[in-house]
Design an enzyme around this catalytic site. Structure first.
Site, PDB file in Angstrom:
ATOM      1  CG  ASP A  96      -0.328   0.011   2.533  1.00 40.17           C
ATOM      2  OD1 ASP A  96       0.819   0.478   2.640  1.00 40.17           O
ATOM      3  OD2 ASP A  96      -0.967  -0.435   3.499  1.00 40.17           O
ATOM      4  CD  GLN A 194     -10.217   7.316  -0.214  1.00 40.39           C
ATOM      5  OE1 GLN A 194     -11.194   7.465   0.524  1.00 40.39           O
ATOM      6  NE2 GLN A 194      -9.201   6.520   0.107  1.00 40.39           N
ATOM      7  CG  ASP A 271      -5.382  -5.350   3.305  1.00 41.80           C
ATOM      8  OD1 ASP A 271      -4.891  -4.924   4.373  1.00 41.80           O
ATOM      9  OD2 ASP A 271      -6.043  -4.626   2.531  1.00 41.80           O
ATOM     10  CB  CYS A 309      -8.906 -26.698  11.362  1.00 39.79           C
ATOM     11  SG  CYS A 309      -7.549 -25.698  10.705  1.00 39.79           S
ATOM     12  CB  CYS A 311      -3.943 -25.343  10.240  1.00 41.52           C
ATOM     13  SG  CYS A 311      -4.266 -25.185  12.015  1.00 41.52           S
ATOM     14  CB  CYS A 314      -6.220 -27.998  13.963  1.00 40.17           C
ATOM     15  SG  CYS A 314      -6.933 -26.399  14.416  1.00 40.17           S
ATOM     16  CG  HIS A 340      -6.399 -21.996  13.802  1.00 41.60           C
ATOM     17  ND1 HIS A 340      -6.941 -23.168  13.323  1.00 41.60           N
ATOM     18  CD2 HIS A 340      -7.438 -21.171  14.079  1.00 41.60           C
ATOM     19  CE1 HIS A 340      -8.263 -23.061  13.317  1.00 41.60           C
ATOM     20  NE2 HIS A 340      -8.588 -21.858  13.781  1.00 41.60           N
TER      21      HIS A 340
END
Length: 390
Positions: A96, A194, A271, A309, A311, A314, A340
């Protein structure tokens, strides 16, 4: 298998209602949209290493121009091979412009036609961010997608101020485009819509920006303290104004409800600091809603955090162990919790994309949101509020 597109190419594969599934080419690979970008403000996604990110599988992360300019410095990063090499990341990076950070420095910045002069939050030194300067910084960083300099109008700003700011943002956007020839070095440049909370000014901003040959368009100036309903109204009004054949990016907004509501309204990219920040505060996102791992009821719970999950956290550890780490303030708690939460967000995007491609997105969305009906606490880059079901 993902089709490999050239930088700047965008392919809209299908729509389910107004929800979109597409592909966006960058210099570091093709992104499948909708996509969530983990935030790596200072050249790192907090608590994670590049190997963790590689295992989680994001195709793109976000870096911050303001912070990297101040420390370690964009010219130093350039001398060391660019941000990708500097941080050991082979995927795409969006940076950004630093505008949000600069404009949040109340009392420490001055806005003029040339740009914005501000004092560093680190040492008080004075700096100028002009449109040309922020493009130069991002070119030095070597980001795949660069953002123009814009003014993020504060919530509650009156119509006269907002209209004047809109025109300045457009002039800055033109200067950014002039400072960066199209697709030079394979780096894309996005404009930022904007206009505050005035629908006609949002439409005017979009119209002006679409006269400039940008590679994509972002919707800025949301998650700045407005209500959930206000955010949704402006988003529903603004997203359809943007070109069908360009990616659409909603900046800094990101509860699970936000993501699904944004996708439903035609947004492709997101994001937010929410998943990483909440992970460090012990709040975890699961298939059954938000979980506070600090709660005493988990002290002897042998179950995985989320049985649904896949991941690393987990698959490997119990709720009891995760609570122990957090209560003991062990650094491993931040890593495991962040793994996670990032996995949850990336998997949510993968599932949403599959649902769009199979034309069942609304049913999928309803199923997920049933577990987040009480999601109401503003959080994220500014306020990062949730939005209601449209």
């Amino acid at each position: 298998m993902t089709t490999h597109l050239q930088p700047g190419e965008f392919s809209l594969l299908t729509q389910c209602g107004t929800a979109r599934a597409g592909l966006l080419g960058t210099a570091h690979g093709t992104l499948e949209t909708p996509v969530f970008m983990p935030v790596g403000t200072q050249g790192t996604v907090k608590a994670l290493g590049p190997d963790d990110l590689a295992a989680l599988g994001p195709r793109i992360i976000l870096g911050n121009t303001y912070h990297l300019y101040l420390r370690p410095g964009d010219e130093r990063v350039a001398r060391l091979g660019g941000l990708h090499q500097f941080m050991g990341w082979n995927g795409a990076i969006l940076t950004d412009s630093g505008g949000f950070q600069v404009f949040s420095l109340q009392g420490l910045r001055r806005i003029e036609e040339e740009g914005v002069t501000f004092q560093s939050h680190i040492d008080g030194s004075r700096h100028l961010f002009s449109p040309e300067k922020v493009v130069s910084i991002q070119r030095n960083l070597g980001s795949d997608i660069m953002m123009v300099l814009d003014e993020c109008v504060p919530y509650g700003a009156d119509r006269e101020y907002t209209a004047k700011s809109l025109q300045l943002t457009t002039r800055w956007a033109r200067r950014c485009r002039e400072a960066h020839p199209a697709l030079d070095r394979g780096q894309l440049l996005f404009g930022i819509v904007q206009g505050g909370f005035f629908p006609d000014l949002r439409a005017e901003s979009a119209r002006q920006l679409m006269e400039i040959p940008f590679d994509g368009f972002a919707i800025g100036g949301l998650s700045v303290g407005e209500s959930r309903a206000e955010m949704l109204d402006i988003l529903a009004h603004t997203a359809p104004l943007l070109p069908q054949d360009k990616p659409r990016y909603l900046m800094g907004v990101g509860t699970p409800r936000d993501l699904l509501d944004g996708i439903a309204l035609g947004v492709d990219m997101f994001d937010c600091v929410l998943p990483t920040r909440n992970a460090r505060n012990g709040t975890l996102f699961t298939s059954f809603g938000k979980t506070n791992i600090k709660l005493a009821k988990y002290a002897e719970d042998p179950a995985p955090l989320d049985p649904a999950c896949t991941c690393y956290t987990c698959r490997t550890f119990s709720r009891a162990y995760l609570r122990h780490l957090y209560m003991a303030r062990e650094l491993l708690a931040y890593r495991l919790n962040t793994i996670h939460n990032i996995h949850y967000y990336l998997d949510l995007m993968r599932q949403a994309r599959a649902a769009i491609l199979e034309h069942r997105f609304e049913a999928f969305r309803r199923d997920i949101l049933a577990h987040y009906e009480d999601e109401a606490t503003p959080s994220g880059d500014a306020a990062c509020p949730s939005s209601p079901t449209p």
